[in-house]
Write an enzyme that holds these catalytic residues in place. Structure first.
Site, mmCIF file in Angstrom:
data_model
loop_
_atom_site.group_PDB
_atom_site.id
_atom_site.type_symbol
_atom_site.label_atom_id
_atom_site.label_comp_id
_atom_site.label_asym_id
_atom_site.label_seq_id
_atom_site.Cartn_x
_atom_site.Cartn_y
_atom_site.Cartn_z
ATOM 1 C CD GLU A 106 2.096 -73.157 -1.352
ATOM 2 O OE1 GLU A 106 2.129 -74.206 -0.680
ATOM 3 O OE2 GLU A 106 1.763 -72.062 -0.901
ATOM 4 C CB CYS B 229 1.267 -74.673 3.227
ATOM 5 S SG CYS B 229 1.762 -73.132 2.483
#
Lengths: 489, 287
Positions: free
Chosen positions: A257, A291
């Site tokens: 991720e 993110c």
């Protein structure tokens, strides 16, 4: 109009921080064999909070061996029903000690207490509750009648949501029958070490969870360790690529991720006030250390000026300062290193000709801070439109048609998330279909839930966390077990 | 005695729905298992690989946005045309793999049936792999699988038709496009399949077939910035597999590297699942 606020600081008396912490291996805290320690610092005050152990190769070996033993002797032979009960215990303990976790997270990370208290910690507990229930229902996970655990999982997590990322990693791994060796980020180890205490309190069998601290070298030792069956990593795209390279040709499975550069797209029929709240949530939540942050604002041309004005007005009301203060909106930047990186990218925006606006706020004397920053006149070629800044910095671009918005939004190697703001239902669904990203927020932004799979397209990584799809990161179907996958199996 | 001089074939590549020669001008001889000359095949180069990626990317938009019903129909059509050429495929497989009459017929029939099986998944896989998510808040939230994009696949070296079909079908049925490098020594069944694909309503660029040496072409596909995933089913060298995985890491490609499967066994959804992405969409609820 200016509001005056009296200080409303959350008490830190609820946490007791030890002067130094060992490594959590086989259910116990042990000293690192190297004897090397490093300091963890409160980024809001630069005060040293504690000394943390740096794990070396023999510590990593001990942790992996402990996880392997626990996998073979205890965890893989325990029924799903009983694994579930341990996870339920952990979830309850996280709720019971929620305030303590929230204060500790804010001290070590610098994020506002409002966020650690209302988002990080409750979501972490919810993650354990959700996955606890899966432990004895895995035959319904869509991977065939008798899905298999992978074995020992090595998990490396970032500093932006320390406890929450730990929960995203450990809860599904344990529910699916794996044991773990987890390394928190070197600047935010404290809540992971408190979580180790929770594992002891829950009487979790020794070795099922091992938490070892350290920096990049320790992480590399986990990635390269032969005793590990699966690596799960959350962090930068650069490190993610190096991990994928290191695992090339091995039989270790991998989920990643990684970074993002999400477009938050506002159409001219969107309710501007709500959209402005969404823009703020999108990029200034957690100081932009997210993110999936909506770091590229795409405004339809006809409403660009009006929206930017409204946004600037709103940003002037944000309060930056003491993260423990319950009224604080913007906390500290997690490390000097990160602040330098943000400053460098802000400078590139200036140098490349974008127009900068900085929210007028008082910066505390000590600690690392960055005032909310908005760049206009940004072009797609600017570094601030292409690179992940991971800070409270928004780049504004404009578009005329929906097609152009899609093209600009997708014009990035990343593909983690995107936002759409419009009142028109058919446009929402069409846009959601066109955008190449793993999470689409329509008329909202930065929402998370354990039942909702999270993860990216393209260079934002592969695999999902949360939801039924997330189980595929820690399980394999009995008929497909010889597949070596980088991605979902 | 049959004194007719046979027409010998020089086969070409299949890129973007057309049959170009290799840009390198190279060909190589293909023999059967008794070393009898069968045909000349094109030996694809790095440039052919890049042309194939361009053609595939161009084909992705229309194929991935075609209706699932349509994709299913197109794949079923491929199976229909294969059925019509069943005898040719049996002869091709026999020559390529040295199998007896019965065994090669079984392989061809299984390949056709497999394509029919996958064709049926086109409008079902999203129902099986997708769902709504009961989030704790006033939002409607759903997850759907979507195709990953451009997939480069190395077809099995041994199973020249059944293995090939079993690799291609799960990739393209979900809306991905594929560049497949056929079995080096046994490319003829793959070439016959391109003739089927070209006449079965498969849009240009969806299935691209290169013949030649994977060790030469595959590294360029694995490192190509516009390839999203690689399928290493047909890579038999551990060293090559490792190199390809290293190249693939440069753009975080999805990788599938299975042990050599039993192609006659009924597959599960694992292959298909390797090349889809889960997209999750949130929207607030409110009157």
């Amino acid at each position: 109009m200016t509001f005056e606020y009296a200080p409303a600081s959350e008490s830190r008396a609820i946490v007791s921080i030890a002067p130094s912490y060992g490594l959590f291996i086989n259910g116990e805290f042990v000293d690192p064999t190297s004897g090397t320690m490093f300091k963890t610092i409160n980024p809001a005050t630069e005060e040293v909070l504690a000394e943390i152990s740096e794990a070396n190769q023999s510590d990593v070996n001990a942790a992996v061996n402990s996880a392997r033993r626990a996998y073979e002797r205890t965890w893989s032979v325990l029924s799903g029903r009983d694994r579930a009960k341990y996870l339920f215990r952990i979830a309850r303990l996280l709720q019971e000690r929620a305030r303590e976790f929230a204060v500790l997270e804010t001290l070590d990370n610098g994020k506002p207490i409002r966020e650690s208290r209302d988002i990080d910690v409750p979501l972490a507990a919810a993650h354990f509750f959700y996955h606890a229930g899966w432990a004895d229902k895995l035959e319904h996970a869509g991977l065939g009648p008798n899905p298999q655990a992978l074995g020992v999982a090595g998990q490396i997590i970032p500093w932006n949501f320390p406890l929450l990322m730990l929960a995203w990693k450990i809860a599904p791994a344990l529910a699916c029958g794996n044991t773990v060796v987890l390394k928190p980020a070197e600047t935010t180890s404290l809540t992971a070490l408190l979580f180790a205490e929770v594992c002891q309190q829950a009487d979790l069998p020794p070795g099922v969870v091992n938490i070892i601290t350290g920096a990049g070298d320790t992480g590399r030792m986990i990635v390269e360790h032969d005793g590990i069956n699966k690596i799960a990593f959350t962090g930068s795209t650069e490190v993610g690529k190096s991990i994928q390279r290191a695992l090339a040709g091995t039989n270790k499975k991998l989920t990643l991720e990684l970074g993002g550069k999400a477009a938050n797209i506002i159409f001219d029929d969107a309710p501007i006030d709500q959209a402005v709240e969404g823009i703020v949530d999108g990029i200034f939540f957690n100081q932009g250390h997210v993110c999936c942050a909506g770091s590229r604002l795409l405004l339809q041309e006809s409403i660009a000026e009006e929206t930017i004005e409204a946004l600037k007005r709103r940003l002037q009301t944000l309060r930056l300062g003491d993260p423990l203060d319950k009224n604080t909106d913007i906390g500290a930047i997690n490390s000097r290193e990160q602040l330098n990186k943000i400053h460098q990218l802000i400078k590139s925006g200036d140098d490349e000709g974008a127009e900068r606006w900085t929210a007028p706020c008082e910066i505390p004397e000590k600690g690392w801070w960055c005032a909310p920053t908005v760049f206009t006149n940004v072009t797609a070629a600017h570094r601030i439109a292409r690179e992940e800044i991971f800070g409270p910095v928004l780049s504004v671009l404009t578009f005329r048609t929906a097609d152009e918005a899609v093209e600009k939004a997708n014009n990035t190697p990343f593909g983690l998330s995107a936002g759409i703001w419009t009142e028109k239902g058919s446009r929402i669904l069409w846009m959601a279909n066109q955008l190449r990203a793993g999470v689409i927020w329509a008329n909202t932004f930065n929402r998370f839930d354990p039942t909702s799979p999270f993860g990216g397209y393209k260079e934002s990584g592969f695999g999902r966390e949360g939801g039924i799809q997330g189980l595929g990161a820690y399980l394999q179907s009995a008929t497909d077990s010889d597949v070596h996958a980088k991605g979902m199996s | 005695m049959n004194d007719r001089v046979e027409v010998r074939k020089t086969y070409k590549l299949f890129i973007g729905g057309a049959f170009p020669r290799s840009e390198s001008g190279r060909t190589y001889e293909v023999h059967d298992t008794d070393d009898k000359f069968l045909a000349n095949a094109a030996k694809a180069s790095r440039k052919d690989g890049r042309d194939a990626v361009l053609a595939a990317r161009k084909g992705f938009g229309a194929w991935s946005s075609a209706t699932a019903y349509n994709r299913g129909q197109v794949l079923y059509r491929v199976a229909e045309v294969m059925e019509g050429r069943r005898d040719q495929f049996i002869a091709d497989v026999q020559a390529a793999e040295g199998l007896g009459d019965k065994k090669s017929a079984r392989v061809v029939d299984t390949a056709i049936d497999r394509l029919v099986w996958y064709a049926g998944w086109a409008d079902k896989y999203a129902q099986v792999l997708g769902n709504t998510n009961p989030v704790a808040g006033p939002y409607f939230n759903f997850s759907i699988p979507e195709p990953t994009g451009v997939v480069a696949a190395i077809a099995p070296q041994d199973s020249s038709l059944l293995g090939l079909v079993s690799v291609i079908a799960p990739i393209v049925v979900t809306g991905n496009v594929v560049i497949v490098v056929a079995s080096t020594l046994r490319p003829i069944p793959a070439i016959t399949l391109t003739e089927v694909v070209a006449t079965s309503d498969v849009p240009p660029g969806v299935i691209n077939v290169l013949t030649g040496d994977p060790a030469e072409i595959a590294p360029w596909l694995a490192s190509h910035g516009d390839v999203n995933a690689i399928d290493l089913t047909g890579v038999t060298s551990a060293e090559l597999a490792k190199n390809l995985e290293v190249e693939a890491a440069g753009t975080v490609k999805r990788i599938r590297r299975p042990a050599q499967p039993n192609w006659l066994a009924t597959p599960d959804l694992g292959h298909l699942r390797s090349f889809v992405e889960t997209k999750t969409v949130w929207h607030p609820l409110g009157a």
